[in-house]
Design a protein around this motif. Structure first.
Motif, mmCIF file in Angstrom:
data_model
loop_
_atom_site.group_PDB
_atom_site.id
_atom_site.type_symbol
_atom_site.label_atom_id
_atom_site.label_comp_id
_atom_site.label_asym_id
_atom_site.label_seq_id
_atom_site.Cartn_x
_atom_site.Cartn_y
_atom_site.Cartn_z
ATOM 1 N N UNK A 101 0.724 -1.242 0.300
ATOM 2 C CA UNK A 101 0.095 0.019 -0.024
ATOM 3 C C UNK A 101 0.765 1.276 0.137
ATOM 4 N N UNK A 102 1.868 1.172 0.797
ATOM 5 C CA UNK A 102 2.948 2.287 0.716
ATOM 6 C C UNK A 102 4.316 1.761 0.169
ATOM 7 N N UNK A 103 4.955 2.476 -0.590
ATOM 8 C CA UNK A 103 6.204 2.093 -1.433
ATOM 9 C C UNK A 103 7.294 3.107 -1.052
ATOM 10 N N UNK A 104 8.482 2.522 -0.845
ATOM 11 C CA UNK A 104 9.628 3.291 -0.743
ATOM 12 C C UNK A 104 10.585 3.432 -2.269
ATOM 13 N N UNK A 105 10.591 4.524 -2.709
ATOM 14 C CA UNK A 105 11.643 4.582 -3.907
ATOM 15 C C UNK A 105 12.895 5.043 -3.384
ATOM 16 N N UNK A 106 14.174 4.183 -3.798
ATOM 17 C CA UNK A 106 15.133 4.271 -3.038
ATOM 18 C C UNK A 106 16.176 4.321 -4.030
ATOM 19 N N UNK A 107 17.245 5.309 -3.699
ATOM 20 C CA UNK A 107 18.660 5.342 -4.416
ATOM 21 C C UNK A 107 19.234 4.080 -4.391
ATOM 22 N N UNK A 108 19.877 3.672 -5.524
ATOM 23 C CA UNK A 108 20.600 2.440 -5.731
ATOM 24 C C UNK A 108 22.006 2.697 -5.013
ATOM 25 N N UNK A 109 22.490 1.941 -4.236
ATOM 26 C CA UNK A 109 23.697 2.081 -3.417
ATOM 27 C C UNK A 109 24.571 1.238 -4.207
ATOM 28 N N UNK A 110 25.658 1.924 -4.614
ATOM 29 C CA UNK A 110 26.772 1.380 -5.267
ATOM 30 C C UNK A 110 27.833 0.780 -4.300
ATOM 31 N N UNK A 111 28.253 -0.466 -4.470
ATOM 32 C CA UNK A 111 29.515 -1.049 -3.620
ATOM 33 C C UNK A 111 30.815 -0.179 -3.903
ATOM 34 N N UNK A 112 31.638 -0.224 -2.868
ATOM 35 C CA UNK A 112 33.021 0.337 -2.995
ATOM 36 C C UNK A 112 33.948 -0.504 -4.185
#
Ligand code: AMP
Ligand code: GLY
Length: 426
Positions: A181-192
């Motif tokens: 019902x609720x969604x989070x749209x999140x930045x893609x985290x790149x590994x080191x």
């Protein structure tokens, strides 16, 4: 003491094995358990999601001194609150603290409010607004259903098309039910250094005053070798994490763990139990990918076998808020868990296949989806067994675990062959 562990999987079997070593534990129970827990505990056939049934059982069994609530769903339902209201002693957070896992919108807001490093994200209850935002941001991008979805409510989208389809699946088709019902749209985290990025699971004991990280571990969430295929509950783990250092632990304690404990206190949601930090090493330092309000599965399978301290002492110290007074010690060396699954998992699979286990020496077989049928051991779930071996390093533990895997079989059994090889430094 007589102790009851709630849950059916490999994590619960592992917790029971650790408690069995306790000098203070007399009798163990498991609700509902599996064929492995039945060998060391009395399995109790009560549905732990039926709070009234659990309360009735607790009332009828005053001889049980302590309850360990291990899975996320009864914690989110408030089972600990209910048992405590009856005067029972428990390990596990209350409902108002378990929300740190059961609502990703809550945990994201908490991290923002208290400056705990995590991926940038926006929360939406409107599909149109979420779609507009996804189009603005472009791919890669990550979509997360707010609620509990058996660990499957996260879509890492490499293209805008995938993201648009994923959003429709979560919010309109409701593939994860009300969790979407609720969604989070999140930045893609790149590994080191690695792609996909390097992740580490850190479980920690906390009584709300003190937080003590356990030894680290790395999970393998995808079904196939090379981190390909569908997301699963976890196909294997190893401990310790190769890129973990004392310095990193100090950084994480200072920037993530202690601030999280304090934030929960400041919100009037003191967390007591095992708090799980899913972390990513990025070029901007360690960031939180997710919190869980419980022991990880299959992380627990490689962490608790290395514990030297009596687990019952730790559990009670958490309950009584005197965790600072005890010293928690770990064995040196490494531990590997290879999960053996039913063909077809994480989609549909058949149950009831007979399992044969040959001579596996000092390797431990942890049961997840197993049962006894006419005296025979049979499959009864997607993840069926966890083969757990120790060694002086991950490579040795890995070799031992796979030698044992080759002595176990049933019709349709599958597993990953690359547990324990990733993130090798140097
Ligand atoms: P979760 O269920 O939140 O652990 O997410 C499942 C998996 O998706 C994680 O273990 C990561 O591999 C991946 N993931 C989640 N969030 C992100 C993110 N912001 N960036 C990159 N990968 C992510
Ligand atoms: N292995 C990941 C989890 O327990 O959520």
């Amino acid at each position: 003491m007589n102790v009851l562990v709630i849950g059916n999987g490999g994590r619960e079997h592992t917790i029971l094995l650790a408690l069995k070593k306790s000098r203070r534990v007399e009798k163990l129970y498991c609700m509902k358990g599996n064929a492995g827990t039945a060998e060391i505990a009395e399995n109790v056939g009560v549905d732990y999601m039926n709070i009234e049934a659990v309360k009735k059982f607790a009332e009828e069994h005053p001889e049980i001194d302590y309850y360990v609530v291990a899975p996320d769903d009864p914690l989110a339902l408030g089972l600990v609150d209910e048992l405590e209201a009856m005067g029972k002693r428990c390990f596990g957070p209350r409902k108002n603290a378990a929300i740190i896992e059961s609502s990703k919108a809550f945990s994201k807001d908490l991290m923002k409010k208290y400056n705990i490093p995590t991926a940038e994200a926006q929360t939406f209850d409107s599909y149109d607004k979420a779609l507009q935002y996804v189009r603005e941001k472009g791919a890669p991008i990550v979509l997360k259903a707010d609620g509990l979805a058996l660990g499957k409510g996260v879509l890492v989208c490499e293209t805008l098309k995938q993201a648009e389809e994923g959003l429709k699946e979560i919010m309109l088709d409701k593939s994860f039910g009300a969790a979407g019902n609720v969604v989070l749209v999140e930045e893609y985290l790149k590994g080191l250094k690695y792609n996909p990025g390097e992740e580490v699971s850190v479980l920690a004991f906390t009584d709300g005053k003190t937080i003590v990280p356990m030894i680290t571990s790395c999970d393998h969430k995808r079904a196939s070798d090379g981190d390909r295929g569908l997301n699963t509950g976890g196909m294997g783990t190893f401990s310790p994490c190769p890129f973990w250092t004392k310095e990193l632990e100090q950084e994480v304690l200072k920037t993530i763990m202690i601030p999280t404990m304090n934030a929960m206190n400041a919100e009037g949601r003191t967390f007591k139990g095992c708090l799980y930090f899913g972390l990513m090493r990025t070029d901007k330092g360690m960031k939180v990918v997710e919190y869980n309000s419980r022991f990880g599965d299959p992380e627990t399978q490689v962490v608790l076998p290395m514990l030297k301290t009596d687990l019952m002492d730790i559990f009670e110290a958490v309950t009584d808020e005197r965790l600072a007074d005890i010293k928690i010690e770990w064995e040196d060396g490494a531990c590997v868990c290879v999960v053996l699954a039913s063909g077809g998992y994480p989609l549909s699979y058949v149950k009831g296949k007979e399992i044969n286990i040959g001579d596996i020496g000092d390797v431990t077989v942890i049961h997840a989806g197993t049962a006894r049928k006419d005296g025979k051991l049979v499959t009864n779930g997607g993840r069926v067994l966890g083969v757990v071996a120790k060694g002086k390093n991950v490579e040795e533990a890995r070799r031992k675990a796979y030698s044992a895997v080759h002595k176990i079989e049933w019709d349709g059994m599958f597993y990953r062959t690359d547990i324990g090889v990733k993130y090798r430094e140097g």
